[in-house]
Design a protein around this motif. Structure first.
Motif, PDB file in Angstrom:
ATOM      1  N   ILE A 178      20.040  -2.370  -2.674  1.00  9.40           N
ATOM      2  CA  ILE A 178      19.481  -3.087  -1.518  1.00  9.40           C
ATOM      3  C   ILE A 178      20.572  -3.332  -0.477  1.00  9.40           C
ATOM      4  O   ILE A 178      20.339  -3.175   0.728  1.00  9.40           O
ATOM      5  CB  ILE A 178      18.835  -4.410  -1.974  1.00  9.40           C
ATOM      6  CG1 ILE A 178      17.730  -4.127  -2.990  1.00  9.40           C
ATOM      7  CG2 ILE A 178      18.279  -5.177  -0.777  1.00  9.40           C
ATOM      8  CD1 ILE A 178      17.179  -5.362  -3.671  1.00  9.40           C
ATOM      9  N   SER A 179      21.767  -3.702  -0.930  1.00  6.99           N
ATOM     10  CA  SER A 179      22.878  -3.913   0.012  1.00  6.99           C
ATOM     11  C   SER A 179      23.193  -2.625   0.766  1.00  6.99           C
ATOM     12  O   SER A 179      23.439  -2.646   1.984  1.00  6.99           O
ATOM     13  CB  SER A 179      24.123  -4.388  -0.747  1.00  6.99           C
ATOM     14  OG  SER A 179      23.898  -5.637  -1.349  1.00  6.99           O
ATOM     15  N   ALA A 195      11.366  -2.112   2.025  1.00  3.44           N
ATOM     16  CA  ALA A 195      11.208  -3.471   1.506  1.00  3.44           C
ATOM     17  C   ALA A 195      11.967  -4.483   2.361  1.00  3.44           C
ATOM     18  O   ALA A 195      11.470  -5.583   2.632  1.00  3.44           O
ATOM     19  CB  ALA A 195      11.687  -3.534   0.060  1.00  3.44           C
ATOM     20  N   LEU A 196      13.166  -4.137   2.785  1.00  5.48           N
ATOM     21  CA  LEU A 196      13.941  -5.042   3.641  1.00  5.48           C
ATOM     22  C   LEU A 196      13.207  -5.330   4.946  1.00  5.48           C
ATOM     23  O   LEU A 196      13.105  -6.490   5.382  1.00  5.48           O
ATOM     24  CB  LEU A 196      15.316  -4.434   3.935  1.00  5.48           C
ATOM     25  CG  LEU A 196      16.342  -4.521   2.797  1.00  5.48           C
ATOM     26  CD1 LEU A 196      17.469  -3.529   3.008  1.00  5.48           C
ATOM     27  CD2 LEU A 196      16.889  -5.950   2.706  1.00  5.48           C
ATOM     28  N   LEU A 197      12.689  -4.283   5.572  1.00  4.65           N
ATOM     29  CA  LEU A 197      11.952  -4.485   6.822  1.00  4.65           C
ATOM     30  C   LEU A 197      10.667  -5.270   6.571  1.00  4.65           C
ATOM     31  O   LEU A 197      10.275  -6.124   7.380  1.00  4.65           O
ATOM     32  CB  LEU A 197      11.641  -3.130   7.462  1.00  4.65           C
ATOM     33  CG  LEU A 197      12.866  -2.337   7.924  1.00  4.65           C
ATOM     34  CD1 LEU A 197      12.455  -0.947   8.400  1.00  4.65           C
ATOM     35  CD2 LEU A 197      13.610  -3.075   9.039  1.00  4.65           C
ATOM     36  N   THR A 237       0.837  -1.202   0.000  1.00  4.02           N
ATOM     37  CA  THR A 237       0.000   0.000   0.000  1.00  4.02           C
ATOM     38  C   THR A 237       0.873   1.254   0.000  1.00  4.02           C
ATOM     39  O   THR A 237       0.631   2.202  -0.757  1.00  4.02           O
ATOM     40  CB  THR A 237      -0.927   0.006   1.233  1.00  4.02           C
ATOM     41  OG1 THR A 237      -1.760  -1.144   1.190  1.00  4.02           O
ATOM     42  CG2 THR A 237      -1.803   1.250   1.255  1.00  4.02           C
ATOM     43  N   ALA A 238       1.891   1.259   0.859  1.00  7.64           N
ATOM     44  CA  ALA A 238       2.795   2.416   0.920  1.00  7.64           C
ATOM     45  C   ALA A 238       3.537   2.590  -0.402  1.00  7.64           C
ATOM     46  O   ALA A 238       3.770   3.722  -0.855  1.00  7.64           O
ATOM     47  CB  ALA A 238       3.789   2.244   2.071  1.00  7.64           C
ATOM     48  N   ASP A 239       3.896   1.481  -1.034  1.00  5.28           N
ATOM     49  CA  ASP A 239       4.617   1.556  -2.303  1.00  5.28           C
ATOM     50  C   ASP A 239       3.742   2.159  -3.401  1.00  5.28           C
ATOM     51  O   ASP A 239       4.222   2.946  -4.232  1.00  5.28           O
ATOM     52  CB  ASP A 239       5.094   0.157  -2.704  1.00  5.28           C
ATOM     53  CG  ASP A 239       6.218   0.192  -3.732  1.00  5.28           C
ATOM     54  OD1 ASP A 239       7.046   1.119  -3.666  1.00  5.28           O
ATOM     55  OD2 ASP A 239       6.257  -0.701  -4.587  1.00  5.28           O
ATOM     56  N   SER A 287      14.729   4.564  -4.962  1.00  3.94           N
ATOM     57  CA  SER A 287      14.856   5.332  -3.726  1.00  3.94           C
ATOM     58  C   SER A 287      15.389   4.459  -2.583  1.00  3.94           C
ATOM     59  O   SER A 287      14.905   3.346  -2.363  1.00  3.94           O
ATOM     60  CB  SER A 287      13.488   5.898  -3.337  1.00  3.94           C
ATOM     61  OG  SER A 287      13.455   6.266  -1.979  1.00  3.94           O
ATOM     62  N   PRO A 288      16.399   4.923  -1.832  1.00  2.00           N
ATOM     63  CA  PRO A 288      16.887   4.166  -0.667  1.00  2.00           C
ATOM     64  C   PRO A 288      15.779   3.903   0.354  1.00  2.00           C
ATOM     65  O   PRO A 288      15.763   2.848   0.990  1.00  2.00           O
ATOM     66  CB  PRO A 288      17.972   5.081  -0.086  1.00  2.00           C
ATOM     67  CG  PRO A 288      18.417   5.918  -1.237  1.00  2.00           C
ATOM     68  CD  PRO A 288      17.203   6.132  -2.077  1.00  2.00           C
ATOM     69  N   ALA A 289      14.858   4.873   0.492  1.00  2.00           N
ATOM     70  CA  ALA A 289      13.748   4.673   1.437  1.00  2.00           C
ATOM     71  C   ALA A 289      12.902   3.482   1.022  1.00  2.00           C
ATOM     72  O   ALA A 289      12.408   2.716   1.869  1.00  2.00           O
ATOM     73  CB  ALA A 289      12.886   5.936   1.510  1.00  2.00           C
ATOM     74  N   ARG A 290      12.715   3.283  -0.277  1.00  6.55           N
ATOM     75  CA  ARG A 290      11.939   2.145  -0.777  1.00  6.55           C
ATOM     76  C   ARG A 290      12.656   0.832  -0.463  1.00  6.55           C
ATOM     77  O   ARG A 290      12.046  -0.141  -0.015  1.00  6.55           O
ATOM     78  CB  ARG A 290      11.717   2.278  -2.283  1.00  6.55           C
ATOM     79  CG  ARG A 290      10.868   1.175  -2.890  1.00  6.55           C
ATOM     80  CD  ARG A 290      10.523   1.468  -4.342  1.00  6.55           C
ATOM     81  NE  ARG A 290       9.605   0.471  -4.856  1.00  6.55           N
ATOM     82  CZ  ARG A 290       9.890  -0.391  -5.837  1.00  6.55           C
ATOM     83  NH1 ARG A 290      11.080  -0.347  -6.432  1.00  6.55           N
ATOM     84  NH2 ARG A 290       8.998  -1.266  -6.242  1.00  6.55           N
TER      85      ARG A 290
END
Length: 725
Positions: A257-258, A221-223, A200-202, A214-217
């Motif tokens: 992602i890393s 996603a990782l969390l 939903t946030a995406d 975006s790093p925030a994305r």
């Protein structure tokens, strides 16, 4: 019946029959534009509408069984009133504290159709109105500004696909800063607001124009993936597979992602093990890392701390307790009793009919005679009730034992306010997840003794971790396995077949016994057979209530013989003709059997608790559920915590016992057909177990003894602590 086309209505709010501040669910009367005197009832999620407000609604006409024809709102737009009369009703509706109908009339008489413009731009002019002093001008101006901000937030969020119910939650979380917070980083919603996930946030982020790289994305996603892993039972996930799962979800370069993973690690939002033997690269959510490390440390601390209670001589106690119970304990039972009395931490495990209850009664008799204080607890209310009935001594849920305080910091019992006991005995220990075990061990004084009783061959806990199995496999704690089925238990085909199933052997089926198999390979026919069993055959033969006493346990949610369809079929057949409270594609009615599907500490109801809907309120869109002695109310926004429970998954049945259990077993379920799943389902039945399905599917399950391993580090941590000690 063909679905009606979406239609549009426009009009002025005549009156608000009901509106929930929490969910936004509203029932109102709308005076339709262009139709003199024509009023309709509209229902749906709207942001605090008030009389006099102009609305443009999109939705469909529906027929409510009690309230008749209604317009069900799917989308809407709100406009300020355009006439002096509308403005007067709008302001006098109670929208603004300090303005009632009389003051509203005076304001509108003074400013006419410019009233709202005055409130927005020149609120000081209100002092010209009789009865409004300077102090009151300030209060009215502030309240008007707040209302405008709330509505601006609602309209902004709805323009990005967020419904009113979630918009209300977002405003409650961020207040007037909601728009700024969402614009800055919509992904924070997934972490801060219940009911909003990453997807939903995406979608919101894409509409706001945030770049996919975006790093925030990537961080969100990782969390999100780690939370999904926790829902699958893992305490951690290896670094490389975690990055791969995120890359599949996001379709962006692995390097991004890393980098996001390292950023989260440095910020302390996740933990990656660096030098732990066997755990290098293990990525944890911080709370799960704290829980796992805390369990290992607490168990090691218990074992290293001397017991404060005086030693109990088993050689003297054994003949006394055997005479008291009028029975001789088997050799393994004596071993279990000795370990529980002499070791600081003990595991007693075994299947049905192997004497775990007998050991519990014997242990309590010895401890009570010696003057020791023993506390009894289990993960669920039903398991605690069974423990109490078997022992004759009070047993509580772990949450009640730890005195969970709704609205406070959590459990009142902790290191600073520990439990007072010499022995703590936990039943159904296979169900206890890592987080709950951590909180429990935090509250257990180091001089106390701990006895874990459970069946290690059952499915692991619903929550993350595999605590009982990890403790057993660690080799650091005395474990006594009870493997002899006693004569009185051998009379039950349920017990006999449970042990056969656990060994990978096909069950013995006798239709005149308490366990039988009905051969049927067609999924639709399996559903029909289950319905006949629940509706007619079992109630007639065993005098059991079809809703309260019979439980269907399915390996899967989808398909004709899955949980979702079976609930629909059984609800319509067993509880027909009741007023409904619709929620999405489901509905609830008084008398329905329901299950709580997530922990709600404030209401003191927990994942897996089963109850009955006691009443519904279609106007307020709420209902009440009876869980044994507890009555719990649910608002519209909380109904997602409930599921129908005529049929439930085998996982959700853990810790429960039912007079009769029916289990569909089909080859369509092959992805989940495992020996421990069938074994767990069968051991839930007390008086009757019926398997319905294909013998081929059952054979597949019995051959599949390789249960899906969970990523947990408890064994490694216990080994490391033992080596360092």
């Amino acid at each position: 019946m063909q679905e009606q086309m979406q239609q549009e209505l426009e009009g002025v709010v005549e009156s608000v029959v009901f509106s929930s501040a929490e969910s936004g669910y509203t029932v109102l009367r709308l005076r339709v534009a262009g139709a003199a005197g024509s009023e309709v009832t509209a229902v749906g999620n709207l942001a605090s509408p008030v009389p006099g407000e102009r609305l443009r609604l999109k939705g469909r006409w529906t027929e409510h069984p009690r309230f008749g024809r209604q317009f069900s709102v799917e989308e809407y737009e709100s406009y300020s009133p355009g006439t002096a009369e509308g403005i007067e009703r709008y302001l006098g509706s109670g929208l603004i504290p300090g303005i009632g109908p009389r003051i509203a009339r005076r304001i509108v008489q003074a400013f006419g159709e410019r009233t709202l413009e005055v409130l927005d731009r020149e609120p000081g002019k209100l002092a010209q109105v009789e009865g409004i002093g300077r102090k009151r001008v300030g209060a009215i101006s502030g309240a008007w500004k707040q209302q405008r901000e709330i509505r601006a937030v609602m309209i902004f969020l709805q323009s990005y696909g967020v419904g009113t119910a979630l918009a209300a939650k977002i405003y409650q979380r961020y207040g007037d800063h909601a728009i700024a917070a969402v614009r800055e980083n919509p992904y924070r919603l997934a972490m801060d607001v219940a009911g909003i996930g990453f997807l939903t946030a995406d979608r919101m982020a894409q509409r706001l124009g945030l770049p996919p790289e975006s790093p925030a994305r990537a961080e969100a996603a990782l969390l999100h993936v780690l939370q999904d892993c926790a829902a699958e039972g893992h305490l951690y996930y290896p670094r490389i597979p975690l990055i791969q799962r995120c890359q599949k979800l996001l379709q962006i370069d692995r390097e991004i992602i890393s980098g996001a993973l390292e950023g989260l690690r440095q910020a302390g939002r996740l933990i990656v093990e660096q030098g732990s033997a066997g755990l290098e690269g293990a990525a944890y959510l911080p709370a799960l890392h704290t829980a796992e490390a805390g369990i290992a440390s607490a168990l090691a601390g218990l074992q290293s701390c001397p017991r404060s209670f005086r030693p109990i001589d088993l050689e003297k106690a054994l003949p006394w307790v055997q005479a008291r119970m009028a029975m001789d304990l088997a050799d393994r039972q004596v071993q279990a009793l000795r370990a529980a009395l002499e070791s600081k931490v003990t595991v007693i495990t075994g299947g049905p009919g192997t004497g775990k209850t007998t050991i519990l009664r014997a242990l309590l008799a010895v401890l009570n005679s010696a003057g020791a204080v023993a506390l009894l607890a289990a993960p669920t209310g039903r398991a605690a009730k069974r423990m109490q009935e078997a022992s004759g001594q009070e047993a509580r849920t772990i949450h009640r034992l730890l005195e969970y305080a709704p609205g406070e910091a959590g459990f009142r019992r902790d290191r600073e306010h520990p439990l007072h006991c010499d022995w703590l005995i936990l039943d159904e220990a296979s169900m206890i997840d890592a987080v709950l075990m951590y909180h429990l061990l935090k509250a257990l004084p180091a001089p106390s003794s701990l006895v874990l009783v459970g069946d290690a061959d059952q499915l692991p806990s619903v929550g993350p971790g595999c605590v009982l199995r990890d403790v057993i496999r660690s080799g650091r704690v005395p474990v006594v396995e009870l493997n002899e089925v006693f004569r009185q238990a051998q009379a039950s085909q349920i017990v006999v077949n449970a042990h056969r199933l656990n060994l990978g052997l096909m069950p013995l089926s006798q239709e005149d016994s308490d366990f039988y198999f009905i051969q049927q390979e067609d999924p639709e026919e399996v559903a029909r057979v289950i319905l006949r069993l629940c509706q007619e055959r079992i109630p007639r033969r065993f005098q059991l209530d079809p809703i309260a006493d019979i439980q269907v346990l399915s390996p899967m949610h989808r398909g004709q013989a899955g949980v979702t369809n079976l609930n629909r079929v059984l609800q319509e057949a067993l509880n027909p003709g009741r007023a409904r409270l619709e929620h999405g594609e489901r509905y609830f009615a008084a008398g329905d059997k329901v299950m709580q599907v997530r922990n709600n500490y404030d209401k003191e109801v927990f994942n897996g608790d089963v109850g009955r809907v006691e009443s519904i309120d279609p106007v307020r869109h709420s209902l009440a559920v009876r869980y044994d002695e507890q009555r719990v109310g649910y608002e519209w926004t909380e109904l997602e915590e409930l599921a129908l429970a005529y049929a439930v998954s085998v996982h959700k049945s853990q810790g429960c016992e039912f007079p009769a259990v029916i289990v569909p077993v089909l080859t369509q379920h092959y992805l989940l057909l495992q020996r421990n799943l069938i074994y767990t389902a069968v051991t839930r039945g007390k008086r009757l177990v019926v398997l319905v399905g294909a013998r081929k599917a059952l054979a597949i399950a019995l051959k599949n003894a390789d249960t899906q391993e969970r990523y947990t580090g408890l064994r490694a941590r216990l080994a490391a602590l033992a080596a360092s000690g």
